[in-house]
Write an enzyme that holds these catalytic residues in place. Structure first.
Site, PDB file in Angstrom:
ATOM      1  N   HIS A  47      -3.711   5.953   3.554  1.00  0.00           N
ATOM      2  CA  HIS A  47      -4.391   4.749   3.074  1.00  0.00           C
ATOM      3  C   HIS A  47      -3.741   3.476   3.605  1.00  0.00           C
ATOM      4  O   HIS A  47      -4.418   2.559   4.091  1.00  0.00           O
ATOM      5  CB  HIS A  47      -4.386   4.761   1.542  1.00  0.00           C
ATOM      6  CG  HIS A  47      -5.271   3.760   0.888  1.00  0.00           C
ATOM      7  ND1 HIS A  47      -4.890   2.454   0.672  1.00  0.00           N
ATOM      8  CD2 HIS A  47      -6.518   3.876   0.374  1.00  0.00           C
ATOM      9  CE1 HIS A  47      -5.859   1.808   0.047  1.00  0.00           C
ATOM     10  NE2 HIS A  47      -6.863   2.655  -0.147  1.00  0.00           N
ATOM     11  N   SER A  56     -11.118  -0.871  -0.660  1.00  0.00           N
ATOM     12  CA  SER A  56      -9.820  -0.838   0.024  1.00  0.00           C
ATOM     13  C   SER A  56      -9.959  -1.162   1.497  1.00  0.00           C
ATOM     14  O   SER A  56      -9.028  -1.667   2.122  1.00  0.00           O
ATOM     15  CB  SER A  56      -9.183   0.553  -0.109  1.00  0.00           C
ATOM     16  OG  SER A  56      -8.544   0.718  -1.344  1.00  0.00           O
ATOM     17  N   ASP A  94       0.848  -1.189   0.000  1.00  0.00           N
ATOM     18  CA  ASP A  94       0.000   0.000   0.000  1.00  0.00           C
ATOM     19  C   ASP A  94       0.884   1.240   0.000  1.00  0.00           C
ATOM     20  O   ASP A  94       1.952   1.240  -0.617  1.00  0.00           O
ATOM     21  CB  ASP A  94      -0.940  -0.056   1.224  1.00  0.00           C
ATOM     22  CG  ASP A  94      -2.282   0.602   0.966  1.00  0.00           C
ATOM     23  OD1 ASP A  94      -2.310   1.818   0.742  1.00  0.00           O
ATOM     24  OD2 ASP A  94      -3.309  -0.095   1.005  1.00  0.00           O
TER      25      ASP A  94
END
Length: 762
Positions: free
Chosen positions: A204, A534, A131
């Site tokens: 994220h 996600s 990520d």
């Protein structure tokens, strides 16, 4: 024939790099067994192969775990030349991937469960997350109560800008970064904006890794919303992060390097909340890396994508990948829009600043406060300040980020915002941490509010943010943004596999960015609430870690089977799960096997198991050439398809069924000719002795399909025993484009081993 296929695969690269001599990154797949004896190691061979076609070509990475080969900067002509070199299996242009952006344990029924043995045992599992990196200072990476790092772990904590090797501990056992492909494609990174290190500048990666396996953190919230203890799905599992995503995207050469390292390091689960659309498996870097991971007993979980609610919008559809869609929780963040005509409409908001005055304010539709044809969307620079000053502005959702529209309203002098869904999002509500008083409302509510604004000569309104609400029903519903089937690469494989919570998820956040992720947002938070597949993907990654630790003997396919066959597709009263996009019943094209139910997955009774050879047989059924298979399976030893054997996609031992029927005539009308499609499956007992009986059901257009299972009863004497069965689906032709659904269930009275069925007529 293989070289011809490779040359055809380069056509796209030739079109993209039309200018003579323009270099781009290519992934080069080599046949390990073809290395000449003159070379001491594969790296030397790779370098010589590259130099044979390019004196200036630069090698970015050499891969040795998830594929045999390298990535390099080449011109299209050099790439075409390299494809003809002996020992080269495939030369594929690099692809760019994008990110698919604690109430959850209670909602999933595992808050008090103990599926994971104490750490420090042989069952220790490391979840590798590919990520945007990690914010190691977050308490979600605290290692209190964890034993020593398992002896099998070979990973490292890579130092870099703003990141010390000492940042890792017994929870965060590894942190690495891969940026060569990114910088080769985009130029040197702006180190004022992003860190050349594992540090997460975006948020994220911190959110996804802490969702999968974050430690329990009491008193977590976002501005008081969703207050409680935040914890990952597998709070005693270890975490390793591989930063492969940057401000300019995630590049396949970096992703493969991250996967290569993660498998070699000893990760038992890989979690990738990213995607680049659906592609042929022999050209899909994530699929290729995932195949090698599966061969080495590593489960790979990927997000399905956020391109819903349109059909056939899935990413990551390879059958050896667990593909995860998104659903809602039973938690919401209501905000009321009270109109001057006395009517109230409920939406959602995470706004936490100064409230609007108690006296209602004028309200205006953005389309009437702009000279732009797209003024309704509140794009930057489109609002007329004189028309919106001091007013609540109604903006339509779409094109630009939801929170950015609030910035536009605020900068134009607006006092507040109502963000209205359009038909593209229907009634789905995603809460945002707005910087001005704002509420997001569904399409129906938005239409009513805009109608009032248009009809009243002096419309007024106010917005009241109401905090956190739990026990919201119905829940879950399939998120409108969650990508849907059918599977365009292989229609005979039903995807997504499963859905998990992915809407308004609270998890750890970076200290480098505000909760909206926009540069103008100067607020800093320890936890953030965001939505996307996600977020659903790491839920399943963490649950897979729980199951792998509880059942270390299970293969990746067995773990996925357990999650799928115990999932639910109806609410407790028996009504079907709903789709947020339509408000109607969802289908297996939306949710796959259903919503994950981890407590039941720990004891599934039976599993559908698969290994590398089974997947190669699947590729044989797709009529892949030996070189195409070798590019996926990394070896020519695995690439042979027996000439005297009949291969069938329906023979893949998958836990779900997708049955495409061809219409028997060209006009789409019904035909008297019946078509039968046959699937075979093998079940393995993981629950000991038991006798299972089968039941089937069909609905909608599938009511005319006859489903015959032989045998209808399977008796297992002990754990590990295998039993096979055949299913014949017989149907007369339906109009092209028709779809129907069903379910096949094996039950021994204690366990229900359920498989969804999707029928299509094309």
């Amino acid at each position: 024939m293989g070289n011809t296929v490779m040359l055809r695969a380069l056509v796209l690269a030739l079109a993209v790099a039309a200018a003579a001599g323009k270099r781009q990154t290519y992934i080069v797949h080599m046949a390990k067994s073809a290395m000449p004896a003159a070379y001491a190691d594969r790296g030397e061979w790779y370098g010589a192969s590259l130099r044979s076609v390019s004196a200036a070509g630069k090698m970015l990475y050499a891969y040795d775990t998830v594929l045999h080969g390298f990535s390099a900067r080449l011109t299209p002509a050099e790439a075409a030349g390299l494809a003809r070199v002996e020992g080269v299996l495939a030369v594929n242009p690099e692809a760019r991937y994008e990110l698919h952006t604690t109430r959850t344990p209670e909602f999933l029924g595992i808050a008090g469960a103990d599926l994971l043995p104490q750490s420090g045992t042989a069952a220790d599992v490391v979840v590798g997350v590919l990520d945007t990196g990690v914010w190691p200072e977050s308490p979600s990476y605290g290692d209190a109560g964890l034993g020593e790092v398992p002896s099998f772990w070979k990973g490292q904590c890579a130092a870099g800008a703003g990141f010390n090797a000492s940042a890792c501990n017994r929870k965060l056992v590894g942190a690495r970064f891969f940026n060569r492909g990114y910088e080769a494609a985009m130029g040197p990174m702006d180190t004022d904006q992003e860190s050349r290190s594992p540090r997460d500048d975006d948020g994220h990666g911190t959110h996804t890794s802490s969702t999968a396996a974050g430690a329990a953190v009491p008193d977590a919230s976002l501005f008081g919303f969703a207050a409680g203890t935040a914890r990952g799905m597998a709070p005693r599992a270890r975490v390793a992060v591989y930063k492969v995503c940057w401000l300019g995207g995630c590049f396949s050469s970096d992703i493969l390097a991250g996967m290569d390292a993660a498998v070699a390091d000893g990760c038992g689960v890989l979690s990738l909340s990213l995607g680049g659309g659906a592609a042929d498996y022999s050209r899909d870097s994530v699929a290729i890396g995932a195949f090698a991971a599966m061969e080495q007993n590593v489960l790979v979980s990927c997000s399905a994508g956020n391109a819903g609610p349109g059909s056939s919008t899935l990413s990551n559809v390879a059958p050896w990948i667990t593909t995860v869609g998104a659903g809602t929780l039973d938690r919401d963040f209501p905000a009321d829009v009270a109109l001057g005509n006395g009517k109230n409409y409920t939406g959602v908001s995470l706004y936490s600043g100064k409230a609007l005055p108690s006296t209602p304010l004028p309200i205006i539709y953005a389309a009437n406060a702009s000279n732009s044809t797209a003024g309704n969307l509140c794009m930057p620079g489109t609002l007329t300040p004189e028309k919106v000053a001091g007013k609540i502005v109604v903006c339509d959702r779409g094109v630009s980020a939801r929170v950015q529209k609030g910035f536009v309203v605020r900068d134009a002098g607006g006092a507040g915002m109502v963000l209205s869904n359009t038909a593209a999002n229907g009634q789905e509500l995603v809460a945002d941490a707005h910087l001005l008083p704002a509420a997001g409302v569904g399409e129906r509510e938005g239409i009513a509010i805009k109608s009032y604004v248009a009809s009243d000569p002096n419309p007024t309104a106010t917005i009241v943010v109401a905090g956190t609400q739990v026990d919201v029903h119905p829940s879950p519903v399939v998120a409108a943004f969650s990508s849907r089937g059918p599977n365009m690469v292989t229609p005979e494989i039903l995807k997504p596999d499963i859905i998990a919570p992915g809407v308004n998820i609270l998890a750890a956040w970076t200290g480098k960015a505000g909760p909206t992720g926009l540069a103008a947002d100067t607020r800093r938070v320890g936890f953030n609430i965001i939505s996307g597949t996600s977020m659903s993907c790491p839920h399943v990654s963490g649950l897979a870690a729980l199951l792998r630790s509880a059942h270390p003997e299970w293969s990746p396919a067995a773990v996925r089977s357990a999650l799928m066959t115990t999932a639910y597709a109806t609410y407790s009263g028996g009504s079907p799960l709903l789709d947020a996009a339509t408000g109607a019943a969802a289908t297996p094209f939306d949710y796959g096997a259903g919503h994950v139910d981890p407590a039941r997955a720990a004891d599934p009774g039976l599993v559908y198991d698969l290994g590398a050879r089974d997947y190669v047989d699947f590729l044989c059924a797709l009529k892949y050439s030996p070189n195409m298979i070798a590019a996926v399976a990394r070896s020519r030893d695995m690439s042979s398809c027996a000439e005297n054997k009949t291969y069938s996609v329906g023979g893949l031992n998958y836990p779900s069924f997708s049955v495409p029927f061809s219409t028997a005539n060209g006009d789409g009308g019904e035909s008297s000719v019946a078509t039968t499609v046959t699937h075979t499956r093998t079940l393995t007992s993981v629950g000991g002795a038991g006798t299972y009986k089968v039941s089937t059901s069909v609905s909608g257009a599938a009511r005319g399909v006859a489903v015959a299972v032989e045998p209808a009863e399977l008796a297992f004497a002990s754990a590990g025993e295998k039993k096979s069965y055949t299913v014949r689906f017989t149907s007369r032709s339906q109009p092209s484009g028709t779809a129907g659904f069903g379910r096949l269930v094996w039950s021994d009275g204690k366990h229900s081993v359920a498989s969804p069925i999707a029928f299509t007529w094309t």
